[in-house]
Design an enzyme around this catalytic site. Structure first.
Site, PDB file in Angstrom:
ATOM      1  N   TYR A  68       0.825  -1.219   0.000  1.00  0.00           N
ATOM      2  CA  TYR A  68       0.000   0.000   0.000  1.00  0.00           C
ATOM      3  C   TYR A  68       0.856   1.265   0.000  1.00  0.00           C
ATOM      4  CZ  TYR A  68      -4.216  -2.669   0.072  1.00  0.00           C
ATOM      5  OH  TYR A  68      -5.228  -3.516  -0.314  1.00  0.00           O
ATOM      6  N   ARG A  71       1.775   1.817  -3.491  1.00  0.00           N
ATOM      7  CA  ARG A  71       0.648   2.299  -4.296  1.00  0.00           C
ATOM      8  C   ARG A  71       0.272   3.733  -3.927  1.00  0.00           C
ATOM      9  NH1 ARG A  71      -3.698  -2.051  -3.554  1.00  0.00           N
ATOM     10  NH2 ARG A  71      -4.905  -0.607  -4.816  1.00  0.00           N
ATOM     11  N   GLN A 102     -14.717   1.163  -7.994  1.00  0.00           N
ATOM     12  CA  GLN A 102     -14.062   0.146  -7.161  1.00  0.00           C
ATOM     13  C   GLN A 102     -12.664   0.629  -6.822  1.00  0.00           C
ATOM     14  OE1 GLN A 102     -14.838  -4.047  -8.934  1.00  0.00           O
ATOM     15  NE2 GLN A 102     -15.213  -2.633 -10.605  1.00  0.00           N
ATOM     16  N   HIS A 120     -14.830   0.296  -2.492  1.00  0.00           N
ATOM     17  CA  HIS A 120     -13.741  -0.453  -1.855  1.00  0.00           C
ATOM     18  C   HIS A 120     -12.841   0.434  -1.006  1.00  0.00           C
ATOM     19  CE1 HIS A 120     -14.194  -3.833  -5.125  1.00  0.00           C
ATOM     20  NE2 HIS A 120     -15.136  -3.872  -4.206  1.00  0.00           N
ATOM     21  N   CYS A 154      -2.227   2.690  20.986  1.00  0.00           N
ATOM     22  CA  CYS A 154      -2.477   1.371  21.590  1.00  0.00           C
ATOM     23  C   CYS A 154      -1.545   0.281  21.065  1.00  0.00           C
ATOM     24  CB  CYS A 154      -3.929   0.974  21.393  1.00  0.00           C
ATOM     25  SG  CYS A 154      -4.278   0.387  19.726  1.00  0.00           S
TER      26      CYS A 154
END
Ligand code: BJW
Ligand code: ZN
Length: 266
Positions: A68, A71, A102, A120, A154
């Protein structure tokens, strides 16, 4: 040169008051963003089914976060192409126009399309899988140091805000897409292999409800046998010509009074 689309499609679009469009990775290919299933991408050795699911992410968060990050960089450098721009222009000509995508790259919005329905998600957003806090760019930078990016609050892993296989699509987005497909007089399916459901069912839903359905693709998709018209060609070349033809056909039917058949001109 003979257009790759029919007069019927042009006339239907020129008359239509309700149009819906579904786009897939093919429309961004001409902006330099690799599709999922065409050969040539550097991630070719992984299928999307292998990377785009939560098990793959938990097994190897660094690999998936890296995919990712790569991209996101491509998307930042990319610019919308004439295909995206033509759809933004078509939206301005049709009173009820829904662009369903999408894609997670945001290029439609950058081309000027409004109210885009993202089925998406969008890869520019990321969040913590434990506390759901939205991640900042600094949170994602940890990846550069060779460890998976984690939430500073966290310690949970950070994932992109996209829909992976086995996950539900955002309910409001999918409902809006289905409603647009049901009421559309013309439905265009552009640059998608139409193998991923439920998105691939939308052109079929539109057809069941009476829409004229056309697809625009380099090669016929998985649903090509079920649509009214298959337009073979690159979206960036076909769509500007189609919109120009629709604009010309709309002018022909515009009364001399200047009233524009209820259309907003581009
Ligand atoms: C050009 C061009 C140019 C090139 N001009 N054209 C069996 C039957 C039915 C469904 C299922 C099933 N088994 C499993 C399922 C469900 C599954 C699914 O559909 N799987 C199939 C693969 C079989 N679907 C899901 O899991 C979905 N969720 C769901 O169903 O929820 C219910 C559920 C819940 C719990 C348990 C089970 C079910 C979610 C699907 C999420 C898809 N996610 C991805 C990743 C998103 C994030 C990211 O981007 O990383 O979405 S996968 C990937 O595929 C991405 C895309 O949006 C999607 C579609 O791909 P697309 O856009 O069509 O790209 P390509 O590469 O396939 O095609 C490009 C096309 O462009 C080609 O045709 C080229 O020819 C063309 N082209 N250049 C015009 N210049
Ligand atoms: Zn957290």
């Amino acid at each position: 040169m003979t257009p790759p689309f029919s007069d019927i499609l042009v006339r239907r679009l020129a008359r239509a008051r309700r149009v819906a469009v579904l786009t897939g990775a093919g429309i961004s290919a001409e902006s330099g963003i690799a599709t999922f299933r065409d050969p040539g991408g550097i991630w070719e050795k992984f299928s999307p089914e292998e990377l785009a699911n939560v098990r793959a992410f938990l097994r190897n968060p660094e690999l998936v976060q890296g995919w990712y990050a790569h991209r996101r960089r491509l998307v930042e450098q990319a610019v919308p192409n004439p295909g995206h721009e033509a759809l933004a222009a078509l939206e301005r000509m049709v009173p009820d126009f829904t662009l369903i995508t999408q894609n997670v790259d945001g290029l439609h919005q950058r081309a000027g399309s409004r109210g885009v329905v993202e089925l998406h998600g969008n890869l520019t957003r990321s969040y913590c899988i434990d506390c759901r806090r939205l991640a900042t760019a600094e949170d994602l930078d940890a990846l550069a140091e060779g460890v998976p990016a984690r939430c500073p609050d966290c310690g949970g892993l950070i994932r992109p805000d996209v829909v992976w296989f086995g996950e539900y699509l955002p309910v409001a987005a999918f409902e809006a897409a289905e409603a647009a497909a049901r009421r559309a007089e013309v439905f265009l399916s552009i640059g998608t292999s139409a193998v991923v459901y439920p998105a691939a069912g939308l052109p079929l839903l539109a057809r069941e409800h009476g829409a004229y359905v056309a697809e625009v693709n380099l090669t016929p998709s998985a649903i090509a046998g079920y649509v009214d018209e298959v337009v073979e060609g690159a979206a960036g070349a076909v769509l500007p010509r189609l919109v120009q033809a629709v604009r010309a056909a709309s002018r022909e039917t515009t009364p001399a009074s200047g009233v524009q058949n209820g259309r907003k001109e581009a």
